[in-house]
Design a protein around this motif. Sequence first.
Motif, PDB file in Angstrom:
ATOM      1  N   LEU A  57       0.831  -1.203   0.000  1.00 14.22           N
ATOM      2  CA  LEU A  57       0.000   0.000   0.000  1.00 14.22           C
ATOM      3  C   LEU A  57       0.867   1.256   0.000  1.00 14.22           C
ATOM      4  CD1 LEU A  57      -2.865   1.183   0.075  1.00 14.22           C
ATOM      5  CD2 LEU A  57      -2.688   1.200   2.574  1.00 14.22           C
ATOM      6  N   LEU A 178      -6.766   4.742  -4.733  1.00 16.58           N
ATOM      7  CA  LEU A 178      -6.062   3.832  -5.640  1.00 16.58           C
ATOM      8  C   LEU A 178      -6.625   3.828  -7.056  1.00 16.58           C
ATOM      9  CD1 LEU A 178      -5.449   0.760  -3.293  1.00 16.58           C
ATOM     10  CD2 LEU A 178      -3.749   2.410  -4.078  1.00 16.58           C
ATOM     11  N   MET A 198     -10.307  -1.710  -2.727  1.00 19.39           N
ATOM     12  CA  MET A 198      -9.185  -2.359  -2.052  1.00 19.39           C
ATOM     13  C   MET A 198      -9.475  -3.768  -1.562  1.00 19.39           C
ATOM     14  SD  MET A 198      -7.283   0.677   0.087  1.00 19.39           S
ATOM     15  CE  MET A 198      -8.705   1.343   0.952  1.00 19.39           C
ATOM     16  N   LEU A 251      -4.076  -5.600  -3.510  1.00 22.42           N
ATOM     17  CA  LEU A 251      -2.951  -4.694  -3.769  1.00 22.42           C
ATOM     18  C   LEU A 251      -1.930  -5.356  -4.698  1.00 22.42           C
ATOM     19  CD1 LEU A 251      -2.407  -3.231  -0.184  1.00 22.42           C
ATOM     20  CD2 LEU A 251      -3.639  -2.172  -2.093  1.00 22.42           C
TER      21      LEU A 251
END
Length: 359
Positions: A57, A178, A198, A251
């Motif tokens: 992350l 993201l 996520m 991720l």
Amino acid sequence: MARVFNFSAGPSMLPEAVLQQAQREMLDWQGSGMSVMEMSHRGKHFMAIAEQMKADLIELLAVPAGYQVLFLQGGATAQFAMIPQNILNGKTKACYVNTGAWSTAAIKEAGKYCEVGLAASSEASSFTTIPAVADWRIDTEAAYLHYTSNETIHGVEFSDVPEVGGLPLVCDMSSNILSRPVDVSRYGIIYAGTQKNMGPSGVTVVIVRDDLVGLEAKNTPAVFSYAQQAKADSMLNTPATYNWYLLGLTLQWLKGEGGVAAIEQRNIRKAQKLYDAIDNSSLYRNPVDKPFRSRMNVPFVLHDPALDKEFLALAERSGLSTLAGHRSVGGMRASIYNAMPEAGVDALIAFMAEFERTH
């Protein structure tokens, strides 16, 4: 059973590769002889998962030195209270910008802890725009300024980081984290529930600048204290271990897709295709001012609301799931987060065109 294209606003669809890996590792994680959900959060296997997840992350968001990265529970909703509890630091006022339902909820909760100054609001326009930053009324005596970067219900999104002078900038990024590069150094706090881009629900990421850690009110419960959670590596209480694992897999999937810069280009293409289809239609309409249209959540209405039920029923039968708009606004909403493939957007556009042709 064939998988559908899931346009839910959250919990949202996950990358199929993530689900397949979780399936393969369900009974035996990498030769450990146990499932991740059975592991001690203090054991070496889970600690390795947690360390990799945090490192990924930090890499994906390019989090600079001088920040704590926490993985908490309670969703973004808990942060509505934890933020004033942690960073008022003796001050009695905070500034908020109201651009939709989630901003409104954050404002209401913060009002239990401090005087909320409304720096700007688009409520008068039914939350279809974002007020110009130059017109915001920022109280320089406030402890911080809070805004929501993307409103999932109303489909409005900030494209730039607002300049708010010397106040710590606090942002709820639950529904667009993201999805595009972000300069973390511009923020005091970024927080986000994981159930959009996520992973599954159950984890809240909080990225908080070091100078805002340790300022909590004396009566703040330990589990709500950023300082206490940072000291305990987000394990002051037993964390949602399996959700951390799935967050980590998501991720890793994003890194394999080229990272945030690459996924942004895909998100731009997906959103542009869908908005073009809506704008070029005589049946569909998006109410949001074009400069502030969300790439993540695309609300639209049919010119004849009597067709809504039929549209949704036929869409569901066509493998296009969860397109109903939020109950507070009605209409339709297509949430097209990172995991939504372009093929899903193409299928929706084709369905919309055929529905318009026959109606």
